[in-house]
Design an enzyme around this catalytic site. Structure first.
Site, PDB file in Angstrom:
ATOM      1  CD  GLU A   1      -4.960  -7.148   1.224  1.00 36.36           C
ATOM      2  OE1 GLU A   1      -4.781  -6.367   1.780  1.00 36.36           O
ATOM      3  OE2 GLU A   1      -5.226  -7.916   1.706  1.00 36.36           O
TER       4      GLU A   1
ATOM      5  CE1 TYR B   1      -4.480  -1.444   0.814  1.00 29.89           C
ATOM      6  CE2 TYR B   1      -2.776  -3.216   1.757  1.00 29.89           C
ATOM      7  CZ  TYR B   1      -4.202  -2.920   1.075  1.00 29.89           C
ATOM      8  OH  TYR B   1      -5.183  -3.655   0.981  1.00 29.89           O
TER       9      TYR B   1
HETATM   10  C1  PNW Z   1      -4.746  -4.831   4.438  1.00 34.67           C
HETATM   11  N1  PNW Z   1       0.779  -1.302   5.681  1.00 34.67           N
HETATM   12  O1  PNW Z   1      -3.767  -4.900   5.243  1.00 34.67           O
HETATM   13  C2  PNW Z   1      -5.612  -5.982   4.932  1.00 34.67           C
HETATM   14  O2  PNW Z   1      -5.391  -7.148   4.335  1.00 34.67           O
HETATM   15  C3  PNW Z   1      -7.175  -5.668   4.761  1.00 34.67           C
HETATM   16  O3  PNW Z   1      -8.057  -6.516   5.395  1.00 34.67           O
HETATM   17  C4  PNW Z   1      -7.577  -4.222   4.849  1.00 34.67           C
HETATM   18  O4  PNW Z   1      -8.856  -3.655   4.755  1.00 34.67           O
HETATM   19  C5  PNW Z   1      -6.313  -3.412   4.105  1.00 34.67           C
HETATM   20  O5  PNW Z   1      -5.180  -3.655   4.499  1.00 34.67           O
HETATM   21  C6  PNW Z   1      -6.703  -1.898   4.348  1.00 34.67           C
HETATM   22  O6  PNW Z   1      -6.427  -1.365   5.581  1.00 34.67           O
HETATM   23  C7  PNW Z   1      -2.546  -3.991   5.349  1.00 34.67           C
HETATM   24  O7  PNW Z   1       1.650  -1.445   4.933  1.00 34.67           O
HETATM   25  C8  PNW Z   1      -1.484  -4.298   4.741  1.00 34.67           C
HETATM   26  O8  PNW Z   1       0.712  -0.339   6.513  1.00 34.67           O
HETATM   27  C9  PNW Z   1      -0.294  -3.377   4.650  1.00 34.67           C
HETATM   28  C10 PNW Z   1      -0.281  -2.005   5.383  1.00 34.67           C
HETATM   29  C11 PNW Z   1      -1.574  -1.859   6.137  1.00 34.67           C
HETATM   30  C12 PNW Z   1      -2.596  -2.644   6.077  1.00 34.67           C
END
Ligand code: PNW
Length: 520
Positions: free
Chosen positions: A408, A343
């Site tokens: 994701e 992300y």
């Molecule tokens: C995801 N980071 O996790 C989850 O797998 C989902 O269920 C969630 O809805 C989505 O994030 C959005 O929050 C994350 O790098 C993976 O900070 C990485 C991070 C945060 C959340």
């Protein structure tokens, strides 16, 4: 004129509008190709969207479902959720799954990633009794997807394990390894033949840090700066055992692939960022989870630092557990792919405050965000597209260019229908991914947008939205409708081309000025 006829006319007008917008885009592009933003996806590249059971299903207590950690957490500690809400109804996908599949089909997605609710299948956590309604539900969802020619990607577990198992220690209890494998066996026996790609466990790292070393996510226990290490240790064992079981007993007949997925934070250059800080941050983030899979053990830097710091804290052992030689053999190589969630990025620098204890001090790295970086609605989500390219190149160099399946990637907003931020985010991140593939030879096989529907965003409740489809949480029907990003994705999938987001929206604005409208 009847309502449905009016609706039909509106829909046709909207369709025409999008086709004209797209044709004008193509016409103004001439043959400039990639340089001006038109990039084609490699043949066979999978483009899909993802979700997770607790975030979308609702129906938390129907047809024999047992209580999960998230049911319990959100019901008993609503003050830990930004809007005090829960996933009791969420998107009501338990009842609306057929409509969801129609949306997936209408957007043209290649695959759909969703997760199974352990307590819908095994209400008591253990493999007896098996709840036939749970099996029926997932079977019909999978059959619906198959009938629509959509590749099925199933996470066995996305953070909502049985509360009864949590009472017995959850992921800090090694018995959970056995309980998870028993559950996976029930899944493979009953619906495995309908699953193309199995993800055993979503993001062990994030789950373990936020559920067993912070109060953010269920069960929200803080265990002396070591709960997260025990949790990851057991999850890696559970994953590896499940991989071997699939490999030996199911692969030949079910012909699927199996692995798991880990979040990797990106990095960019900046003041105080060095090769060493990048490497250290990467090893404590990605290496913690993936080194055991690719090398058989945790990264050296983690083993040394955590042992040293545990000794300084007067523990008679390292807070980072050790694998026996037998476990190392079981874990090493136990994956068919590198599952990647991504992300955001930061600038990893050494932390001048060498405090003992916390995860940040075990690494002695802090990730700094440049205040000029734009953000999504989630405070942690800085929009830094260049970070994903760095992550993909590092994975290639560190682990021998494994096949990477991105499961994701996405950005949050407050639920805007005209979600320009989201389109730009997808475009800019995917552009970096395509560059990593085409220019740098990274073996990326799939990209998955997080998420299909606006949904229950864990501790943020319904205050942050990641969907490429809008869900009206005020309507009892949880009505789904299109956003701008729905249209953008539809065109991307129709043309198998990364359509320039800014040109897409500027054409849209131009056509608006000329008096056209589009229906959402
Ligand atoms: C995801 N980071 O996790 C989850 O797998 C989902 O269920 C969630 O809805 C989505 O994030 C959005 O929050 C994350 O790098 C993976 O900070 C990485 C991070 C945060 C959340």
């Amino acid at each position: 004129m009847t309502r449905s006829l009016k609706g039909e006319i509106f829909r046709n007008m909207a369709r025409c509008f999008w086709i004209i917008t797209f044709i004008s885009l193509i016409c103004t592009k001439g043959s400039e190709g990639q340089a001006s933003g038109l990039q084609r996806f490699p043949d066979g590249f999978l483009l899909g969207a993802a979700s997770a059971s607790y975030q979308v299903e609702g129906a938390w207590n129907v047809s024999g479902k047992g209580v999960s950690t998230w049911d319990h957490f959100a019901h008993t500690m609503p003050e830990r959720i930004a809007d005090g809400s829960n996933g009791d109804i969420a998107c009501d996908s338990y009842n609306k799954y057929k409509e969801d599949v129609q949306w997936i089909k209408s957007i043209g997605l290649d695959h759909y990633r969703f997760s199974l609710s352990w307590t819908r299948i095994l209400p008591n956590g253990f493999n007896t009794p098996v709840n036939q309604d749970g099996i029926r539900y997932y079977k019909s969802l999978l059959e619906e997807l198959k009938a629509a020619n959509i590749t099925t990607v199933v996470s066995l577990y996305h953070w909502d394990h049985p509360q009864i198992l949590e009472e017995m220690g959850g992921w800090t209890n090694e018995l959970m390894v056995r309980w998870f494998v028993d559950y996976a066996k029930v899944v493979f026996d009953n619906i495995g033949h309908l699953i193309d790609i199995v993800i055993t466990i979503n993001e062990p790292k994030l789950l373990c840090q936020q559920a067993y070393n912070s109060t953010w996510k269920a069960p929200g226990k803080v265990f002396n700066d070591m709960g997260h290490f025990f949790c990851v240790h057991n999850i890696l064992k559970a994953h590896a055992k499940t991989w071997h079981m699939y490999d030996q007993e199911y692969r030949a007949t079910q012909n699927g692939m199996i692995g798991f997925t880990t979040p990797v934070r990106g990095w960019v250059q900046g003041e105080g960022v060095t090769e060493e800080t990048i490497e250290r941050a990467f090893q404590f983030d990605c290496g913690w989870i993936m080194s055991p899979i690719y090398t058989g053990d945790y990264p050296e830097v983690m083993k040394t630092r955590i042992a040293e710091r545990s000794a300084l804290q007067n523990y008679p052992f390292s807070r980072l557990p050790e694998f026996t030689d037998e476990w190392k053999k079981i874990i090493k190589g136990a994956t068919d792919f590198f599952g990647l969630n991504h992300y955001t990025s930061s600038m990893p620098t050494f932390d001048p405050a060498e405090a003992l204890g916390t995860f940040a001090s075990d690494t002695n790295i802090i990730g700094i965000a440049d205040p000029s970086w734009p953000s999504g609605a989630s405070g942690w989500l800085h929009i830094v597209p260049e970070g994903i390219g760095n992550v993909l190149r590092k994975i290639k160099d560190t682990y021998g260019n494994p096949p990477v399946y991105m499961f994701e990637n996405g950005v949050s907003d407050k639920g805007e229908i005209e979600d320009y931020v989201r389109i730009n985010y997808y475009h800019d991140y995917i552009s970096e991914i395509l560059t990593a593939i085409v220019r740098d030879g990274c073996d990326v096989k799939a990209y998955t947008a997080w998420t299909l529907l606006d949904n229950y965003e864990w501790e943020a409740g319904y205050t942050e939205r990641f969907g490429i489809l809008k869900v009206d949480f005020d309507s009892p029907n949880r009505t789904r409708s299109e956003k701008l990003s729905t249209h953008w994705w539809r065109e991307v999938l129709r043309t198998r081309t990364l359509i320039d987001a800014r040109e897409f929206t500027s054409h849209l604005r131009q056509r608006r000025r000329e008096g056209s409208t589009f229906e959402n």
